[in-house]
Design an enzyme around this catalytic site. Structure first.
Site, mmCIF file in Angstrom:
data_model
loop_
_atom_site.group_PDB
_atom_site.id
_atom_site.type_symbol
_atom_site.label_atom_id
_atom_site.label_comp_id
_atom_site.label_asym_id
_atom_site.label_seq_id
_atom_site.Cartn_x
_atom_site.Cartn_y
_atom_site.Cartn_z
ATOM 1 N N GLY A 214 -2.310 2.404 0.951
ATOM 2 C CA GLY A 214 -1.631 2.077 -0.478
ATOM 3 C C GLY A 214 -0.188 2.416 -0.823
ATOM 4 O O GLY A 214 0.116 2.426 -2.103
ATOM 5 N N GLY A 215 0.658 2.645 0.021
ATOM 6 C CA GLY A 215 1.993 2.826 -0.044
ATOM 7 C C GLY A 215 2.758 1.800 -1.153
ATOM 8 O O GLY A 215 3.206 2.263 -2.194
ATOM 9 N N LYS A 216 2.428 0.430 -0.890
ATOM 10 C CA LYS A 216 2.976 -0.380 -1.917
ATOM 11 C C LYS A 216 2.215 -0.637 -3.367
ATOM 12 O O LYS A 216 2.480 -0.719 -4.369
ATOM 13 C CB LYS A 216 3.210 -1.773 -1.235
ATOM 14 C CG LYS A 216 4.474 -1.634 -0.109
ATOM 15 C CD LYS A 216 4.876 -3.080 0.621
ATOM 16 C CE LYS A 216 5.468 -2.703 1.579
ATOM 17 N NZ LYS A 216 4.899 -2.169 2.757
ATOM 18 N N ASP A 234 -8.341 -4.050 1.790
ATOM 19 C CA ASP A 234 -8.013 -3.780 3.292
ATOM 20 C C ASP A 234 -9.437 -3.916 3.988
ATOM 21 O O ASP A 234 -10.532 -3.606 3.629
ATOM 22 C CB ASP A 234 -7.249 -2.462 3.603
ATOM 23 C CG ASP A 234 -6.437 -2.632 4.852
ATOM 24 O OD1 ASP A 234 -5.569 -2.468 4.881
ATOM 25 O OD2 ASP A 234 -7.169 -2.330 6.022
ATOM 26 N N ASP A 260 -14.508 -7.420 4.526
ATOM 27 C CA ASP A 260 -15.543 -7.679 5.875
ATOM 28 C C ASP A 260 -14.410 -8.435 6.795
ATOM 29 O O ASP A 260 -14.089 -9.654 6.375
ATOM 30 C CB ASP A 260 -16.646 -8.143 5.673
ATOM 31 C CG ASP A 260 -17.393 -8.194 6.943
ATOM 32 O OD1 ASP A 260 -17.032 -7.606 8.129
ATOM 33 O OD2 ASP A 260 -18.634 -8.568 7.007
ATOM 34 N N CYS A 334 6.827 -5.705 8.448
ATOM 35 C CA CYS A 334 8.062 -4.906 8.699
ATOM 36 C C CYS A 334 8.627 -5.218 9.914
ATOM 37 O O CYS A 334 8.268 -4.502 11.025
ATOM 38 C CB CYS A 334 7.739 -3.258 8.448
ATOM 39 S SG CYS A 334 6.071 -2.885 9.315
#
Ligand SMILES: C[S@@+](CC[C@H](N)C(=O)[O-])C[C@H]1O[C@@H](n2cnc3c(N)ncnc32)[C@H](O)[C@@H]1O
EC number: 2.1.1.176
Length: 390
Positions: A214-216, A234, A260, A334
């Site tokens: 959950g960084g973003k 996720d 899933d 990234c």
């Protein structure tokens, strides 16, 4: 530990890193910790010195070295003070013999250098491996950057965005009361720019499809001021589990949804065609973050890259299905490899006539998106494209 014993320790650790890179084992940081867990006699100065040697040797060798010894002998070719430590002393490495060959110096494995050079000037390669700064994001749900700049010694404003700031290298962030109170997060400025590209607003329905820990998502929650719906998805239970404690600390309101793998649409049925914003921060090679884990460039293989690009196309298509007419789809990786960025978006736009690319006000143009690079922008390397649905 004597200087020669530190060098021998670095050789043994790089051996383990090479083995792990070939066999999909643990990251270098983990291997270093493991090594010292079994050698309690090593003091903090020893650990720091060995760590520095390990990372210097990894950064210096673009191709996987034949052995830890070869990697450190290569490093010794640039540092005469290391060469004399191959002295055959009790805990030190054996003397360098006539047949001993040090690993050659290069930034990247040849096959990756060739791919990257399509869009990235080779003069930028060294910066892909330079140490990353300590970038942070003020959490607007609780404070603002100016308050933190005044409170935190050594803090200075970042270059990108209103919330970005930096602390001196080596700051133990997690010990600071401001961090414990959730007033800021550790986040690369490039990641902050990706969230900015999302244009998240209060009262939106926003989906972070590949949320990880959950960084973003946390930054999206701040941009939305906790108003509206923000759904973090996720397929990896372990990663997603990292989000709840972070969200609590940050005071962020986030719904979580474990999908899933292979049946993602089933778990997203209520969101199909319903989201104002979908962020697809897709799984990728991480070629833009080699400055944080330089041994990752030894791990990547053409087969892994092919598997990842297929997965990226799948998650992008799933994300697109969730966007409502007039909504926004942001795709990011990234990575600076063309097949994970502009090539992916060209293919997507060829298949989805109802989407068009929108301009972004930062970075350097890369196909229908932009790229951020360590050399040009001081961020990790990223590709990001913003697509609007008709
Ligand atoms: C680049 S990471 C996300 C990083 C995260 N957004 C952040 O800012 O910290 C990519 C994530 O995609 C997830 N992922 C892989 N396949 C997926 C799928 N089919 N659907 C959703 N997420 C997936 C991975 O588990 C991983 O957590």
């Amino acid at each position: 530990m004597t200087p020669a014993a530190r060098l021998q320790a670095a050789i043994e650790i790089v051996d383990a890193v090479i083995g792990a890179a070939r066999a999909g084992g643990a990251a270098a940081d983990t291997l270093i910790q493991r090594y010292f867990r079994e050698r309690r006699y090593a003091g903090s100065k020893d650990r720091r010195a060995v760590r520095e040697l390990v990372y210097a040797a990894i950064r210096r060798a673009g191709e996987v070295p034949a052995s830890g010894r070869a990697a450190l002998m290569g490093l010794a070719a640039d540092r005469p003070e290391l060469r004399v430590l191959f002295d055959g002393s009790a805990h030190g490495p054996a003397p360098i013999g006539a047949g001993d060959v040090g690993a050659p110096a290069s930034a990247l494995p040849a096959w990756l250098a060739e791919k990257l050079s399509v869009h990235l000037d080779r003069s930028e390669f060294p910066a892909l491996l330079e140490r990353a700064p300590l970038d942070l994001r003020a959490n607007r749900l609780k404070t603002d950057r100016d308050t933190l700049l005044a409170a935190l010694p050594g803090a200075r404003a970042g270059e990108h965005g209103l919330d970005a700031f930096r602390l001196p290298e080596g700051t133990q962030v997690d010990l600071l009361p401001e961090w414990q109170q959730g007033l800021f997060e550790i986040q690369d400025e490039g990641s902050q720019l990706i969230v900015q590209a999302c244009g998240a607003q209060p009262r939106m329905v926003a989906v972070d499809l590949c949320a990880g820990a959950g960084g973003k998502t946390l930054a999206l929650a701040a941009a939305m001021r906790n108003e509206g719906r923000l759904i973090a998805c996720d397929v990896d239970r372990g990663r997603l589990a990292g989000l709840a404690p972070r969200a609590e600390r940050a005071g962020a309101m986030i719904e979580q949804r474990l999908l899933d793998g292979g049946r993602e649409r089933g778990g997203l049925a209520d969101l199909i065609g319903a989201a104002d914003l979908v962020l697809v921060d897709a799984p990728c090679s991480g070629s833009g973050t080699w400055r944080r884990n330089p041994e990752a460039r030894w791990r990547l293989t053409p087969a892994t890259l092919e598997r990842l690009t297929k997965l990226q196309a799948q998650v992008l298509a799933i994300g697109a299905d969730c966007v409502k007419p007039g909504g926004t789809l942001v795709y990011a990786t990234c990575s600076l490899l063309p097949e994970e960025g502009p090539v992916q978006i060209d293919r997507f736009l060829g298949l989805h006539a109802d989407f068009r690319a929108d301009a972004l006000a930062f970075g350097c143009r890369s196909g229908e998106g932009v790229m951020l690079t360590p050399a040009q922008d001081g961020t990790d390397g990223f590709f990001v494209a913003r697509l609007l649905r008709a």
